[in-house]
Design an enzyme around this catalytic site. Structure first.
Site, PDB file in Angstrom:
ATOM      1  N   ASN A  10      -0.070  10.000  -4.394  1.00 43.65           N
ATOM      2  CA  ASN A  10      -0.942   8.832  -4.466  1.00 43.65           C
ATOM      3  C   ASN A  10      -2.210   9.170  -3.679  1.00 43.65           C
ATOM      4  OD1 ASN A  10      -2.194   6.362  -4.280  1.00 43.65           O
ATOM      5  ND2 ASN A  10      -0.649   5.421  -2.953  1.00 43.65           N
ATOM      6  N   LYS A  12      -4.917   7.529  -3.522  1.00 45.16           N
ATOM      7  CA  LYS A  12      -5.647   6.352  -3.028  1.00 45.16           C
ATOM      8  C   LYS A  12      -7.146   6.508  -3.341  1.00 45.16           C
ATOM      9  CE  LYS A  12      -2.021   5.768   0.310  1.00 45.16           C
ATOM     10  NZ  LYS A  12      -1.559   5.226   1.579  1.00 45.16           N
ATOM     11  N   HIS A  96       1.480  -1.612  -4.713  1.00 43.77           N
ATOM     12  CA  HIS A  96       1.413  -0.887  -3.436  1.00 43.77           C
ATOM     13  C   HIS A  96       1.058  -1.880  -2.332  1.00 43.77           C
ATOM     14  CE1 HIS A  96       0.016   1.803  -0.293  1.00 43.77           C
ATOM     15  NE2 HIS A  96       0.695   2.764  -0.902  1.00 43.77           N
ATOM     16  N   GLU A  98      -0.923  -1.747   0.044  1.00 39.29           N
ATOM     17  CA  GLU A  98      -2.367  -1.889   0.295  1.00 39.29           C
ATOM     18  C   GLU A  98      -2.993  -2.864  -0.704  1.00 39.29           C
ATOM     19  OE1 GLU A  98      -3.261   2.305   0.301  1.00 39.29           O
ATOM     20  OE2 GLU A  98      -2.250   2.499   2.231  1.00 39.29           O
ATOM     21  N   GLU A 166       8.560   1.808   0.374  1.00 37.98           N
ATOM     22  CA  GLU A 166       7.557   2.265   1.341  1.00 37.98           C
ATOM     23  C   GLU A 166       7.463   1.263   2.480  1.00 37.98           C
ATOM     24  OE1 GLU A 166       4.531   5.087  -0.594  1.00 37.98           O
ATOM     25  OE2 GLU A 166       3.779   3.071  -0.854  1.00 37.98           O
ATOM     26  N   GLY A 172       0.866   6.230   6.397  1.00 40.81           N
ATOM     27  CA  GLY A 172      -0.292   6.810   7.080  1.00 40.81           C
ATOM     28  C   GLY A 172      -0.193   6.818   8.599  1.00 40.81           C
ATOM     29  N   SER A 211       4.476   8.537   5.187  1.00 41.18           N
ATOM     30  CA  SER A 211       4.454   9.717   6.063  1.00 41.18           C
ATOM     31  C   SER A 211       5.455  10.805   5.659  1.00 41.18           C
ATOM     32  CB  SER A 211       4.655   9.310   7.523  1.00 41.18           C
ATOM     33  OG  SER A 211       3.599   8.460   7.946  1.00 41.18           O
ATOM     34  N   GLY A 232       1.259  10.098   0.043  1.00 45.72           N
ATOM     35  CA  GLY A 232      -0.170   9.818   0.187  1.00 45.72           C
ATOM     36  C   GLY A 232      -0.903  11.028   0.726  1.00 45.72           C
ATOM     37  N   GLY A 233      -1.192  11.013   2.025  1.00 46.58           N
ATOM     38  CA  GLY A 233      -2.005  12.050   2.670  1.00 46.58           C
ATOM     39  C   GLY A 233      -1.592  13.472   2.318  1.00 46.58           C
TER      40      GLY A 233
HETATM   41  P1  PGA Z   1       1.272   8.359   3.298  1.00 46.45           P
HETATM   42  O1  PGA Z   1       1.066   7.229   2.153  1.00 46.45           O
HETATM   43  O2  PGA Z   1       2.133   9.428   2.682  1.00 46.45           O
HETATM   44  O3  PGA Z   1      -0.118   8.832   3.602  1.00 46.45           O
HETATM   45  O4  PGA Z   1       1.945   7.699   4.442  1.00 46.45           O
HETATM   46  C1  PGA Z   1       2.092   6.906   1.264  1.00 46.45           C
HETATM   47  C2  PGA Z   1       1.653   5.810   0.323  1.00 46.45           C
HETATM   48  O5  PGA Z   1       0.975   4.871   0.767  1.00 46.45           O
HETATM   49  O6  PGA Z   1       1.967   5.854  -0.882  1.00 46.45           O
END
Ligand code: PGA
Length: 260
Positions: A10, A12, A96, A98, A166, A172, A211, A232-233
């Site tokens: 993802n 983002k 999600h 967010e 999640e 993050g 994470s 994500g990251g």
């Molecule tokens: P993260 O994000 O791996 O950077 O923690 C995961 C996500 O929000 O899908």
């Protein structure tokens, strides 16, 4: 059939044209791996068709990060499931945290979007997860079951969905739940899915997200009822993401051997 192992990146709101180099690198660096893992990248919409053009011929998939509740019309700035499909996507992330927070997405809207995505031939990756306060108050599982009841499409729409668990506080932050907490939550989600869909609920992939990194992927992906990750990251760099994919491949190899 046991659930498919899926690793979905993802991105983002990250990624300009130069990021296509990372996609090409990912394709090259995973080419020699056995193909027990479904690899998906959900880039920003501006890159979707170009990412699809790189991934689809390599047997990998792309996805959107959201879609509108309508197929088309007067919705300035929005994108429909049909448009994502037209740009080469096979998946779409829906609900999600967010978006639930920044755009007031309710469970009901998430369900409508997921049903529309299915009818357009996309697989919705439906996100659920508790806040830190909910975890500390001991209601994490109740909260997630409630989100599932409100967000997952009606059983007669078919079980071709993916769930991503999640925990909001793990996204993050570098913090992750214990393996025991992940196992408990994924078991509760599996039980809910089987209650909703019957035996088809046993085949739905349940991803862990928050994470997930190369350093913890071997351990987390091996937890029972974890069938992949929403990353994500660590999906932004091909080197990191391919290490996580290699972990998924190792776990699938062990699971396959144990099942025979
Ligand atoms: P993260 O994000 O791996 O950077 O923690 C995961 C996500 O929000 O899908």
């Amino acid at each position: 059939m046991s659930p498919q192992m899926i690793l979905a990146g993802n991105w983002k709101m990250n990624g300009l044209t130069a990021a296509l180099d990372e996609v090409a690198l990912l394709v090259a660096s995973t080419a020699d791996m056995a193909s027990d893992v479904r690899i998906v990248i959900c880039p920003p919409t501006t890159l979707l068709s170009r990412v699809s053009d790189l991934l689809n011929p390599a047997g990998m998939a792309s996805g959107g990060q959201n879609c509108h509740i309508a197929t088309k019309g007067a919705h300035t700035g929005d994108i429909s499931a049909q448009m994502l499909k037209d740009a080469g996507a096979s998946y779409v992330i829906i609900g999600h945290s967010e978006r639930r927070m920044d755009h007031g997405e309710t469970d009901g809207r998430v369900r409508t979007k997921a049903e529309l995505a299915i009818s357009e031939g996309l697989v919705p990756i439906i996100c659920v997860g508790e806040t830190l306060a909910e975890r500390e108050n001991g209601v994490a599982i109740t909260v997630v079951e409630h989100q599932l009841s409100g967000s997952v499409p009606a059983a007669d729409k078919g079980a071709n969905i993916v769930i991503a668990y999640e925990p909001v506080w793990a996204i993050g932050t570098g913090r992750v739940p214990t393996n025991a907490d992940i196992a408990d939550m994924h078991k509760a989600i599996r039980t809910w899915l089987v209650g909703h869909y019957g035996s088809a609920g046993g085949e739905v992939s349940i991803l862990y997200g928050g994470s997930l990194k190369p350093e913890n992927a071997d351990e987390i992906l091996a937890v029972e009822n974890v069938n992949g990750g929403l990353v994500g990251g660590a999906s932004l760099k091909a080197e990191d993401f391919s290490r996580i994919i290699a972990s998924g491949q190792r776990v699938q190899t062990i699971r396959r051997a144990a099942a025979t």
